[in-house]
Design an enzyme around this catalytic site. Sequence first.
Site, PDB file in Angstrom:
ATOM      1  CG  HIS A 123      -1.994   1.132   1.478  1.00 63.98           C
ATOM      2  ND1 HIS A 123      -1.690   2.231   1.823  1.00 63.98           N
ATOM      3  CD2 HIS A 123      -3.248   0.923   1.239  1.00 63.98           C
ATOM      4  CE1 HIS A 123      -2.979   2.831   1.585  1.00 63.98           C
ATOM      5  NE2 HIS A 123      -3.890   2.189   1.469  1.00 63.98           N
ATOM      6  CG  ASP A 200       0.604  -1.983   6.073  1.00 63.44           C
ATOM      7  OD1 ASP A 200      -0.166  -2.375   7.024  1.00 63.44           O
ATOM      8  OD2 ASP A 200       0.304  -1.450   4.994  1.00 63.44           O
ATOM      9  CD  GLN A 203      -6.717  -4.595   4.099  1.00 69.25           C
ATOM     10  OE1 GLN A 203      -7.593  -5.499   4.187  1.00 69.25           O
ATOM     11  NE2 GLN A 203      -6.883  -3.674   3.585  1.00 69.25           N
ATOM     12  CE  LYS A 226      -7.257  -0.537   6.071  1.00 66.85           C
ATOM     13  NZ  LYS A 226      -8.001  -0.172   4.698  1.00 66.85           N
ATOM     14  CB  CYS A 364      -3.675   3.196  -1.455  1.00 68.62           C
ATOM     15  SG  CYS A 364      -5.155   4.485  -1.308  1.00 68.62           S
TER      16      CYS A 364
HETATM   17  C1  LIG Z   1      -2.100  -2.710   3.787  1.00 67.68           C
HETATM   18  C2  LIG Z   1      -2.602  -1.219   4.125  1.00 67.68           C
HETATM   19  N1  LIG Z   1      -1.977  -0.572   4.522  1.00 67.68           N
HETATM   20  C3  LIG Z   1      -2.176   0.821   4.946  1.00 67.68           C
HETATM   21  C4  LIG Z   1      -3.419   1.159   4.707  1.00 67.68           C
HETATM   22  C5  LIG Z   1      -3.768   2.469   5.444  1.00 67.68           C
HETATM   23  O1  LIG Z   1      -4.553   2.551   6.456  1.00 67.68           O
HETATM   24  P1  LIG Z   1      -5.000   3.900   6.867  1.00 67.68           P
HETATM   25  O2  LIG Z   1      -5.591   4.596   5.999  1.00 67.68           O
HETATM   26  O3  LIG Z   1      -6.177   3.530   8.015  1.00 67.68           O
HETATM   27  O4  LIG Z   1      -3.893   4.581   7.564  1.00 67.68           O
HETATM   28  C6  LIG Z   1      -4.555   0.187   4.307  1.00 67.68           C
HETATM   29  C7  LIG Z   1      -5.814   0.577   4.084  1.00 67.68           C
HETATM   30  O5  LIG Z   1      -6.333   1.440   3.293  1.00 67.68           O
HETATM   31  C8  LIG Z   1      -4.035  -0.869   3.902  1.00 67.68           C
HETATM   32  O6  LIG Z   1      -4.956  -1.744   3.273  1.00 67.68           O
END
Ligand SMILES: Cc1ncc(COP(=O)(O)O)c(C=O)c1O
Lengths: 406, 157
Positions: A123, A200, A203, A226, A364
């Site tokens: 991401h 990270d 998910q 999430k 993203c």
């Molecule tokens: C794998 C992963 N990393 C980071 C994020 C970013 O999360 P957040 O927007 O809550 O910071 C997401 C979700 O959009 C994600 O799926």
Amino acid sequence: MGYDVAAIRAQFPTLERKIYGNKPLIFLDSAASAQKPRAVTAAMTDFMDTTYSNVHRGIHALSQEATDAFEAVRGKVAGFMNADEREVVFTKNTTEGINLVAQSWGRKNLSPGDEILVTELEHHANIVPWQLIAEATGAKVRAVAVLDDGALDMDDFHAKLGPSTKMVAVAYVSNVLGTVLPVEDIIKAAHAQGALVLLDASQAVTHRRVDVKALDVDFLVWTGHKLYGPTGIGVLFGKYDLLDAMPPFLGGGDMIDTVSFQGTTFREPPYRFEAGTPAIVETIGLGAAIDWVETVGIEAIAAHEADLLDYAMDQLAAANDVTVFGTTPTKVSVLAFLLGDHHAHDVGTILDRTGVALRVGQHCAEPLHTRLGVHSTVRASFAAYNSRADVDGLLDGLSVCRELLG
Amino acid sequence: MDAETRTLFESRLLSLAKARAREGRLPEATHTGAVKNPFCGDEIAVDVKLSAQGAVVDLGYEAKACSLCVASAELLSDWIDQVYSQAQSQEGGSPAPLQPEDLHALAQAIDDVLKGGNAPAPDGFEALVSVAPFRARHKCVTLPFDAAIKALEDKQT
Ligand SMILES: Cc1ncc(COP(=O)(O)O)c(C=O)c1O
């Protein structure tokens, strides 16, 4: 007693909504953000109605109660991922957690020639913060390749991991492919080279039990919204000694020991990294979300989602005109696909009008889409409250797409 | 399926997007602009050819984009052709060549149509009315116009 999806759905008021007149909502966008059970909103409202006050700074009864409730969530989060309480830093979201580590740890520990290893499937939240700190320190960001089936290319990982690698920052689970990365192997190999590992887990925490001690991971970040919790609250786990050696990220109230114009000293972790009034009510909501998940059981949720994924994959495979991205055996219920050669956006617009809410675009993860050789994808994701009827709804929606798009 | 969705996908937009009849870069472009919709990743590059007098005489494009974006670019490119050829074919007097300002005005008019204003769609762009109820898709339609305007704001290539 089996998994009672009807009873679970009944706890999510949003799922009762009708859209576009009288179409039942089929919500397949939980990988972007999950719906909230009543228990979460009730806990937040109740806290605001009975206990609300600022935390960590009051002499009065409410402030002490609010502080106790707030800190109890830290304990709950620690238990949820098998960490110590003092290793749990509350953040705004995953993005802030990664930026915190990149800036705070990175500024102190990175120098020209050092390497940060990420992967092609990250991401943007696990790419851009590293690019920013690399730019500032002269370090370099390198990306491990992804194979055609959505698995990480472990040969490429081992080839790129070396003495210059100071940080390996990878997704535990891909937000597009659903691939679960072999994080145990990644962590062992990285540690053998003297590199730290940040996972990270945005998910991952939603689909499996995450145990930071068993993993021996150095940093792990995730986001509350999430996991059926509210927005505005996220979690950074860091091994205590690492956190303790890191300078603050943001400065302000709550994170200081003494302040003077001769010099300010900072508190111990996790408070050093929690400047200013935190998202108190959202933290209470996160606590309720964890309780909710633990009551249903993360393993039971995972098994239910795996069943939905199998069902959906079988149906889509039978359709012949659907390309699924990410087909490893470890895949969780995040399902990116394309229908024929139709643009994801056109498919998404029609599905939306049939009541199916999902995400289209690059999610993203632009480098991943470049790697896959596709411009964008349609992503359905299944959560605790989805049912086989939702999958059927998706398939019916795809039939409408075929009819209209030709 | 609801009437709005049917109208949209049964409009000529889809067949325009399938045919992509006018897609292609202009070898003689004087100006060029590329934009990207960060929401979906769609990209379009628009080439514009201005005459020595500064009139818009031709427009080409290349898109990695959805059907609505491509259809919109097709309509735009068609429109320039028609306005220009009309200007050419006017007898005597001085035809009013297409000025960059006209393109700005057109973009504004399309925006108004999408936002559901009462003004009728400009000639040739009637099909875009069917996109109005789909707010998440407005940007798809305006992307080629954004690229054209960016091209005109650019220095000569
Ligand atoms: C794998 C992963 N990393 C980071 C994020 C970013 O999360 P957040 O927007 O809550 O910071 C997401 C979700 O959009 C994600 O799926």
